[in-house]
Design an enzyme around this catalytic site. Structure first.
Site, short mmCIF file in Angstrom:
data_model
loop_
_atom_site.label_atom_id
_atom_site.label_comp_id
_atom_site.label_asym_id
_atom_site.label_seq_id
_atom_site.Cartn_x
_atom_site.Cartn_y
_atom_site.Cartn_z
N HIS A 123 0.78 -1.24 0.00
CA HIS A 123 0.00 0.00 0.00
C HIS A 123 0.81 1.30 0.00
O HIS A 123 0.26 2.36 0.31
CB HIS A 123 -0.95 0.02 1.20
N GLY A 174 0.22 -1.78 -6.14
CA GLY A 174 -0.48 -3.01 -5.76
C GLY A 174 -1.96 -2.72 -5.57
O GLY A 174 -2.81 -3.37 -6.18
N HIS A 175 -2.28 -1.77 -4.72
CA HIS A 175 -3.66 -1.33 -4.50
C HIS A 175 -3.84 -0.03 -5.26
O HIS A 175 -3.27 1.00 -4.92
CB HIS A 175 -3.92 -1.12 -3.01
N HIS A 239 -10.67 -7.88 -6.14
CA HIS A 239 -10.95 -7.00 -5.00
C HIS A 239 -11.76 -5.80 -5.48
O HIS A 239 -11.35 -5.05 -6.37
CB HIS A 239 -9.62 -6.55 -4.40
N GLU A 291 -12.51 -10.00 -0.61
CA GLU A 291 -13.24 -8.73 -0.58
C GLU A 291 -13.69 -8.31 -1.97
O GLU A 291 -13.63 -7.13 -2.32
CB GLU A 291 -12.38 -7.63 0.05
N GLU A 307 -18.29 -4.36 1.15
CA GLU A 307 -17.53 -3.35 1.88
C GLU A 307 -18.07 -1.95 1.62
O GLU A 307 -18.37 -1.58 0.48
CB GLU A 307 -16.06 -3.42 1.47
N CYS A 391 -10.43 1.73 6.97
CA CYS A 391 -10.52 2.58 5.78
C CYS A 391 -11.90 3.18 5.62
O CYS A 391 -12.05 4.29 5.09
CB CYS A 391 -10.15 1.77 4.54
N CYS A 392 -12.94 2.46 6.05
CA CYS A 392 -14.32 2.91 5.78
C CYS A 392 -14.73 4.15 6.59
O CYS A 392 -15.38 5.04 6.02
CB CYS A 392 -15.29 1.76 6.04
#
Length: 611
Positions: A123, A174-175, A239, A291, A307, A391-392
């Protein structure tokens, strides 16, 4: 044809449901999130003190960046000295600890200091993207450019390492997230190399060279959308949040570079989601193991992952697609998300959150697993104030204050109204007042001031009947692609009235989990039944009748509750019976889905058997 959104600074939500939610975020949620981040060491981590024993995580910078961005959107509307002070303190720590070459990451500068740009999955560039977004938003809101200048230097360092020198151990983030942030940075700075870097990352994802460098196993390719070049990806894979952030950048690049292949891929991925892989609530990503998305129509309810960040990300993607297409699917999906899939992530008191948002809860299910061990993953049944992967919560604090950006687009010779919220909009000579208590009510009134233009009003996909009037006189206008268009002159007034009956909705027969069942909606709001309101009934056994549905005003839920008539089976002594068990009439109370799990542990279901 020039087409753009009316930006946040020009739109003020003035009353109604969303004014209440924005006030809740301003007065409660943003402080609650900050306090939990302080308690868990996230805020202190920005000081980059290697002697501090507090455990750090490699994505903490992104949590704080989203919080700063949310504060910026709140500051766009009115002063908040305490929030600004807290944000300034965070920014000061970031600037003080930025490396001379421009790099900043509180984890890799204190924990794995020898692994900078060596661990694709950890990340680093995701955090950089969120920091860039925060910097742009904070500069626009406050005029303070300290973080912005810091992030320009960071972006230059990333460009040098990844695109020019190619000295990192991996090729693409990556993300995904940095890609969309770089397009924002190009638009803010005018420095084209940031756009070129975003394009470079998008072009290289899924390439053979990327797979070789990252050493990705074949079974892991879909997880981070590495299985194909992005222009050949036409279904939602892997994801959910990663995919949707990537699609945001793809849509941005399609707009900026006129790339038809990127536009086509975005359109096909979006339709695959909306028509084959999305829950009725807008929930996304049915598989908890990664996810993410599974095959078409596999949408289990009790173990749904869904999510909160994925629902927010779909809104971000859909908003961008409105600049590429006249298709009403994008505004309709945004509406479904904001009243259901997004909002269920936040408690009614504004202090607690769901990471996952199931469509069914059976309080006994986790205890029924063999040997007391869960072989399936069940979402938590009550919201919490912070997660280890949190994160949310800050995503919610940046999304709800930014809702004004979703109402309108303007183009040569016209305005398009995508969302209905009580609001006032001023941009140049344009002044548009929207008065409504939508969707508690279906009535919306517009007062337009400005030069003569055409205004197009969205007719929601759930709406079967509406009336339209202009300056007090009924008018008819042809509905084209989900919108009706009227010529409007200075001081014109338009009234829309959408009928909002209680509606019973069936799922596609291919969705096994919902076969023989129905869901209940009123306007864009999905409803659910909770045991706390229906103590004497087995929710799973209630058979709903489409006749006799009643609504009742509710201050607790803002939207009305719904009571259905139907039948349930009476208890019997035999385990199985050749003849039907006796039935009796019953009533079932439903509440808005987004408000479930606010009154203690309770069974819950969205889908009901049909009588």
């Amino acid at each position: 044809m020039v087409k753009k959104h009316i930006e946040l600074r020009s739109v003020r939500i003035t009353d109604g449901f969303w004014k209440r939610k924005q006030d809740l975020v301003r007065e409660t949620t943003v402080f609650s999130v900050y306090n939990r981040f302080y308690d868990t060491g996230r805020v202190e981590a920005l000081k980059c003190d290697p002697s501090n024993p507090e455990k750090r995580h490699y994505f903490w910078d992104s949590d704080l960046a989203k919080w700063i961005e949310g504060v910026a959107y709140l500051l766009e509307k009115e002063p908040a000295p305490e929030l600004e002070r807290l944000a300034d303190a965070m920014i000061a720590d970031i600037v003080a600890n930025q490396r001379e070459d421009g790099y900043f990451n509180s984890y890799f500068q204190t924990v794995e200091t020898d692994q900078v740009y060596a661990l694709r999955k950890n990340h680093e560039l995701y955090c950089a993207g969120h920091l860039i977004e925060a910097a742009i938003a904070y500069k626009r809101a406050t005029g303070k450019d300290l973080l912005y200048r810091c992030m320009l230097k960071f972006a230059d360092q990333i460009d040098r390492v990844f695109r020019v020198e190619k000295s990192a151990a991996f090729l693409t983030p990556g993300h995904q997230e940095l890609e969309l942030a770089l397009v924002k940075l190009w638009r803010e700075s005018g420095e084209r190399r940031y756009l070129e870097l975003a394009k470079y990352f998008i072009d290289e994802r899924g390439s053979e060279r990327e797979r070789e460098m990252a050493g990705i196993k074949p079974e892991q390719l879909r997880y981070a959308q590495d299985h194909l070049p992005v222009r050949e990806q036409f279904t939602a894979e892997g994801h959910a949040v990663r995919l949707l952030y990537m699609c945001c950048a793809m849509a941005d690049l399609a707009l900026e570079t006129n790339d038809e292949a990127l536009k086509t891929a975005c359109e096909r991925i979006f339709r695959n989601i909306a028509e084959e892989r999305m829950y009725i609530t807008g929930g996304l990503g049915s598989n908890c193991n990664f996810e993410g998305f599974e095959e078409n129509y596999h949408l289990p309810n009790e173990i749904a992952y869904n999510e909160t960040c994925a629902s927010i990300a779909l809104c971000l993607f859909a908003r961008r697609m409105q600049l590429l297409s006249e298709d009403p699917i994008y505004a309709n999906v945004i509406e479904r998300e904001i009243y259901n899939g997004v909002l269920s992530g936040l408690s009614l008191d504004g202090k607690a959150f769901f990471y996952e948002n199931p469509l069914e809860i059976d309080l006994m299910s986790p205890t029924h697993q063999s040997g007391g061990r869960q072989k399936l993953h069940y979402p938590i049944q009550q919201r919490v104030e912070v997660f280890s992967c949190s994160c949310c919560p800050p995503n919610m604090t940046r999304f709800i204050p930014s809702l004004g950006e979703y109402l309108y687009t303007v183009e040569d010779g016209g305005i398009r109204v995508h969302q209905y919220m009580d609001s006032e909009t001023r941009e140049g000579e344009l002044h548009l007042i929207q008065k409504t208590d939508y969707p508690r009510s279906g009535d919306v009134e517009f007062h337009y001031q400005g030069s003569a233009t055409a205004v197009s009003f969205r007719i929601p996909d759930w709406c079967r009947s509406y009336t339209l009037s202009q300056n007090g006189r009924p008018v008819e206008a042809e509905q084209v692609n989900g919108y009706v268009t009227l010529p409007m002159a200075n001081n014109d007034r338009v009234s829309l009235s959408f009928e909002m009956p209680v509606t019973f909705v069936e799922a596609n027969p291919a969705i096994r989990a919902d076969a023989g069942k129905c869901a209940v909606m009123r306007g864009p709001v999905v409803y659910c039944a909770e045991q706390v309101d229906n103590a004497e009934l087995r929710l799973y056994d209630f058979r709903a009748s489409e006749d006799g549905a009643k609504t009742e005003e509710s201050e607790q839920f803002y939207f009305p509750t719904v009571t259905l008539t139907g039948e349930v089976r009476e208890d019997g002594r035999t385990l199985y019976a050749a003849e039907r068990f006796r039935r009796r009439s019953a009533e079932l109370k439903l509440i808005p889905y987004h408000a479930f799990a606010n009154r203690g542990p309770s069974n819950m279901t969205v889908w009901l058997l049909q009588k």
